[in-house]
Scaffold this motif. Structure first.
Motif, PDB file in Angstrom:
ATOM      1  N   GLU A  98     -35.902  -1.668  32.179  1.00 31.50           N
ATOM      2  CA  GLU A  98     -35.663  -0.269  32.479  1.00 31.50           C
ATOM      3  C   GLU A  98     -34.561   0.342  31.618  1.00 31.50           C
ATOM      4  O   GLU A  98     -34.671   1.486  31.186  1.00 31.50           O
ATOM      5  CB  GLU A  98     -35.300  -0.122  33.952  1.00 31.50           C
ATOM      6  CG  GLU A  98     -36.382  -0.637  34.891  1.00 31.50           C
ATOM      7  CD  GLU A  98     -35.963  -0.561  36.347  1.00 31.50           C
ATOM      8  OE1 GLU A  98     -34.931   0.079  36.634  1.00 31.50           O
ATOM      9  OE2 GLU A  98     -36.650  -1.145  37.191  1.00 31.50           O
ATOM     10  N   LYS A  99     -33.508  -0.397  31.399  1.00 28.11           N
ATOM     11  CA  LYS A  99     -32.360   0.144  30.674  1.00 28.11           C
ATOM     12  C   LYS A  99     -32.039  -0.735  29.475  1.00 28.11           C
ATOM     13  O   LYS A  99     -31.676  -1.906  29.625  1.00 28.11           O
ATOM     14  CB  LYS A  99     -31.133   0.216  31.612  1.00 28.11           C
ATOM     15  CG  LYS A  99     -29.893   0.804  30.964  1.00 28.11           C
ATOM     16  CD  LYS A  99     -30.088   2.278  30.606  1.00 28.11           C
ATOM     17  CE  LYS A  99     -28.795   2.886  30.060  1.00 28.11           C
ATOM     18  NZ  LYS A  99     -28.980   4.280  29.624  1.00 28.11           N
ATOM     19  N   VAL A 100     -32.180  -0.181  28.290  1.00 26.83           N
ATOM     20  CA  VAL A 100     -31.952  -0.949  27.061  1.00 26.83           C
ATOM     21  C   VAL A 100     -30.459  -1.168  26.854  1.00 26.83           C
ATOM     22  O   VAL A 100     -29.656  -0.239  26.994  1.00 26.83           O
ATOM     23  CB  VAL A 100     -32.541  -0.218  25.835  1.00 26.83           C
ATOM     24  CG1 VAL A 100     -32.378  -1.060  24.586  1.00 26.83           C
ATOM     25  CG2 VAL A 100     -34.004   0.113  26.067  1.00 26.83           C
ATOM     26  N   LYS A 101     -30.089  -2.409  26.531  1.00 24.56           N
ATOM     27  CA  LYS A 101     -28.721  -2.707  26.136  1.00 24.56           C
ATOM     28  C   LYS A 101     -28.702  -2.996  24.646  1.00 24.56           C
ATOM     29  O   LYS A 101     -29.671  -3.529  24.094  1.00 24.56           O
ATOM     30  CB  LYS A 101     -28.190  -3.912  26.918  1.00 24.56           C
ATOM     31  CG  LYS A 101     -28.003  -3.648  28.407  1.00 24.56           C
ATOM     32  CD  LYS A 101     -27.398  -4.850  29.115  1.00 24.56           C
ATOM     33  CE  LYS A 101     -27.212  -4.573  30.592  1.00 24.56           C
ATOM     34  NZ  LYS A 101     -26.636  -5.746  31.317  1.00 24.56           N
ATOM     35  N   PHE A 102     -27.595  -2.667  24.004  1.00 26.27           N
ATOM     36  CA  PHE A 102     -27.513  -2.785  22.557  1.00 26.27           C
ATOM     37  C   PHE A 102     -26.405  -3.744  22.155  1.00 26.27           C
ATOM     38  O   PHE A 102     -25.355  -3.805  22.796  1.00 26.27           O
ATOM     39  CB  PHE A 102     -27.259  -1.411  21.922  1.00 26.27           C
ATOM     40  CG  PHE A 102     -28.380  -0.436  22.141  1.00 26.27           C
ATOM     41  CD1 PHE A 102     -29.419  -0.326  21.232  1.00 26.27           C
ATOM     42  CD2 PHE A 102     -28.403   0.371  23.274  1.00 26.27           C
ATOM     43  CE1 PHE A 102     -30.461   0.558  21.434  1.00 26.27           C
ATOM     44  CE2 PHE A 102     -29.446   1.267  23.491  1.00 26.27           C
ATOM     45  CZ  PHE A 102     -30.474   1.357  22.569  1.00 26.27           C
ATOM     46  N   SER A 103     -26.658  -4.476  21.093  1.00 26.20           N
ATOM     47  CA  SER A 103     -25.651  -5.374  20.541  1.00 26.20           C
ATOM     48  C   SER A 103     -25.984  -5.655  19.084  1.00 26.20           C
ATOM     49  O   SER A 103     -27.153  -5.690  18.698  1.00 26.20           O
ATOM     50  CB  SER A 103     -25.601  -6.690  21.323  1.00 26.20           C
ATOM     51  OG  SER A 103     -24.703  -7.604  20.713  1.00 26.20           O
ATOM     52  N   ASN A 104     -24.953  -5.872  18.292  1.00 24.08           N
ATOM     53  CA  ASN A 104     -25.128  -6.236  16.883  1.00 24.08           C
ATOM     54  C   ASN A 104     -24.755  -7.699  16.670  1.00 24.08           C
ATOM     55  O   ASN A 104     -24.737  -8.187  15.548  1.00 24.08           O
ATOM     56  CB  ASN A 104     -24.252  -5.324  16.015  1.00 24.08           C
ATOM     57  CG  ASN A 104     -24.591  -5.432  14.543  1.00 24.08           C
ATOM     58  OD1 ASN A 104     -25.728  -5.680  14.156  1.00 24.08           O
ATOM     59  ND2 ASN A 104     -23.577  -5.253  13.694  1.00 24.08           N
ATOM     60  N   ARG A 105     -24.463  -8.393  17.756  1.00 19.71           N
ATOM     61  CA  ARG A 105     -24.013  -9.777  17.658  1.00 19.71           C
ATOM     62  C   ARG A 105     -25.174 -10.714  17.347  1.00 19.71           C
ATOM     63  O   ARG A 105     -26.261 -10.588  17.909  1.00 19.71           O
ATOM     64  CB  ARG A 105     -23.333 -10.187  18.975  1.00 19.71           C
ATOM     65  CG  ARG A 105     -22.798 -11.605  19.007  1.00 19.71           C
ATOM     66  CD  ARG A 105     -22.064 -11.882  20.315  1.00 19.71           C
ATOM     67  NE  ARG A 105     -22.893 -11.621  21.477  1.00 19.71           N
ATOM     68  CZ  ARG A 105     -23.795 -12.482  21.960  1.00 19.71           C
ATOM     69  NH1 ARG A 105     -23.993 -13.665  21.356  1.00 19.71           N
ATOM     70  NH2 ARG A 105     -24.499 -12.175  23.036  1.00 19.71           N
ATOM     71  N   VAL A 106     -24.932 -11.674  16.469  1.00 20.87           N
ATOM     72  CA  VAL A 106     -25.927 -12.687  16.142  1.00 20.87           C
ATOM     73  C   VAL A 106     -26.276 -13.483  17.402  1.00 20.87           C
ATOM     74  O   VAL A 106     -25.393 -13.835  18.192  1.00 20.87           O
ATOM     75  CB  VAL A 106     -25.408 -13.626  15.035  1.00 20.87           C
ATOM     76  CG1 VAL A 106     -26.391 -14.768  14.788  1.00 20.87           C
ATOM     77  CG2 VAL A 106     -25.162 -12.849  13.740  1.00 20.87           C
ATOM     78  N   ASP A 107     -27.556 -13.733  17.604  1.00 19.57           N
ATOM     79  CA  ASP A 107     -28.092 -14.472  18.752  1.00 19.57           C
ATOM     80  C   ASP A 107     -27.980 -13.721  20.076  1.00 19.57           C
ATOM     81  O   ASP A 107     -28.169 -14.317  21.138  1.00 19.57           O
ATOM     82  CB  ASP A 107     -27.425 -15.845  18.907  1.00 19.57           C
ATOM     83  CG  ASP A 107     -27.749 -16.780  17.748  1.00 19.57           C
ATOM     84  OD1 ASP A 107     -28.849 -16.644  17.174  1.00 19.57           O
ATOM     85  OD2 ASP A 107     -26.900 -17.629  17.421  1.00 19.57           O
ATOM     86  N   SER A 108     -27.716 -12.425  20.031  1.00 18.11           N
ATOM     87  CA  SER A 108     -27.651 -11.647  21.272  1.00 18.11           C
ATOM     88  C   SER A 108     -29.045 -11.324  21.803  1.00 18.11           C
ATOM     89  O   SER A 108     -29.223 -11.109  23.000  1.00 18.11           O
ATOM     90  CB  SER A 108     -26.885 -10.344  21.052  1.00 18.11           C
ATOM     91  OG  SER A 108     -27.619  -9.461  20.223  1.00 18.11           O
ATOM     92  N   HIS A 109     -30.022 -11.266  20.908  1.00 19.15           N
ATOM     93  CA  HIS A 109     -31.404 -10.921  21.257  1.00 19.15           C
ATOM     94  C   HIS A 109     -31.510  -9.526  21.870  1.00 19.15           C
ATOM     95  O   HIS A 109     -32.431  -9.242  22.644  1.00 19.15           O
ATOM     96  CB  HIS A 109     -32.022 -11.964  22.183  1.00 19.15           C
ATOM     97  CG  HIS A 109     -32.106 -13.322  21.559  1.00 19.15           C
ATOM     98  ND1 HIS A 109     -32.091 -14.499  22.291  1.00 19.15           N
ATOM     99  CD2 HIS A 109     -32.194 -13.709  20.259  1.00 19.15           C
ATOM    100  CE1 HIS A 109     -32.172 -15.532  21.474  1.00 19.15           C
ATOM    101  NE2 HIS A 109     -32.233 -15.083  20.241  1.00 19.15           N
ATOM    102  N   CYS A 110     -30.573  -8.663  21.512  1.00 18.23           N
ATOM    103  CA  CYS A 110     -30.589  -7.269  21.958  1.00 18.23           C
ATOM    104  C   CYS A 110     -31.075  -6.363  20.825  1.00 18.23           C
ATOM    105  O   CYS A 110     -31.113  -6.762  19.663  1.00 18.23           O
ATOM    106  CB  CYS A 110     -29.191  -6.820  22.370  1.00 18.23           C
ATOM    107  SG  CYS A 110     -28.499  -7.663  23.799  1.00 18.23           S
ATOM    108  N   SER A 111     -31.416  -5.149  21.177  1.00 20.86           N
ATOM    109  CA  SER A 111     -31.727  -4.143  20.171  1.00 20.86           C
ATOM    110  C   SER A 111     -30.429  -3.649  19.530  1.00 20.86           C
ATOM    111  O   SER A 111     -29.356  -3.747  20.131  1.00 20.86           O
ATOM    112  CB  SER A 111     -32.461  -2.960  20.810  1.00 20.86           C
ATOM    113  OG  SER A 111     -33.718  -3.354  21.306  1.00 20.86           O
ATOM    114  N   SER A 112     -30.547  -3.131  18.319  1.00 20.24           N
ATOM    115  CA  SER A 112     -29.405  -2.526  17.629  1.00 20.24           C
ATOM    116  C   SER A 112     -29.789  -1.111  17.230  1.00 20.24           C
ATOM    117  O   SER A 112     -30.836  -0.904  16.607  1.00 20.24           O
ATOM    118  CB  SER A 112     -29.017  -3.327  16.385  1.00 20.24           C
ATOM    119  OG  SER A 112     -28.531  -4.603  16.727  1.00 20.24           O
TER     120      SER A 112
END
Length: 201
Positions: A98-112
């Motif tokens: 429902e709510k996208v979380k963002f990260s630029n960290r390696v291995d975070s598996h999040c969107s950037s």
């Protein structure tokens, strides 16, 4: 009696279709400011001024939220579903759907979020076996090469809107349907200048 029967049939029909995909909804948000900013960026940085890709991750993942905007025609010419990153929260009914979380960290598996250059075409083990490397152009996404965040297709992504259901979660890649990837691939192979992909939150 006729009215009661009609009402009963109407309720059954509504309940029976509760989980069925609703019809496609054309983008109704006003993206004109984004389009103008994207065009200015493309002109200033040597990108294609034919079109660009806008991905709005504020939109429900069961709705179309990957848009191809034609600068000349001044309109969206194609749109489809696209995944967002799981941040390793794959459990059913996770809030990550429902709510996208963002990260630029390696291995975070999040969107950037941010602007990207669509880079070289390469082989993918996913979908139609085509991927495009992405180059992050901002501090919010400058690790995407190390994270192996690419534009690719995936059989699990549908061709039409599936709202109120959600699209599957990815490991941070913007993955689209196989058919939509064929459309993007055809355009990208015919475009001489780099293409801008902009993920907004």
């Amino acid at each position: 009696m006729f009215r009661l029967t009609l009402l009963f049939c109407t309720i059954l029909l509504a309940c029976g279709n509760a989980s069925e995909p609703k019809e496609t909804v054309i983008a109704t948000k006003d993206y004109s400011q984004k389009h103008n900013e994207a065009l200015a960026y493309c002109k200033a940085n040597g990108f294609s001024t034919e079109y660009y890709f806008l991905v709005d991750l504020n939109v429900h993942s069961g709705r179309n939220r990957f848009f191809v905007y034609d600068f000349t025609q001044k309109k969206i010419t194609a749109q489809n579903l696209v995944t967002h990153g799981a941040c390793d929260a794959f459990e059913q009914n996770s809030s990550m759907y429902e709510k996208v979380k963002f990260s630029n960290r390696v291995d975070s598996h999040c969107s950037s979020s941010g602007k990207y250059k669509v880079g070289s075409r390469d082989y993918s083990s996913w979908g139609i076996n085509v991927k495009y490397w992405l180059e992050g152009l901002e501090e919010s996404n400058n690790n995407v090469r190390d994270r192996v965040i690419v534009l690719h297709s995936w059989e699990a992504v549908q061709d039409t809107e599936i709202y109120p259901n959600y699209s599957p979660l990815s490991w941070g890649c913007p993955a689209v349907s196989n058919n939509f990837m064929r459309t993007l691939d055809t355009k990208l192979k015919a475009t001489k200048k780099p293409v801008l992909l902009w993920i907004v939150e």
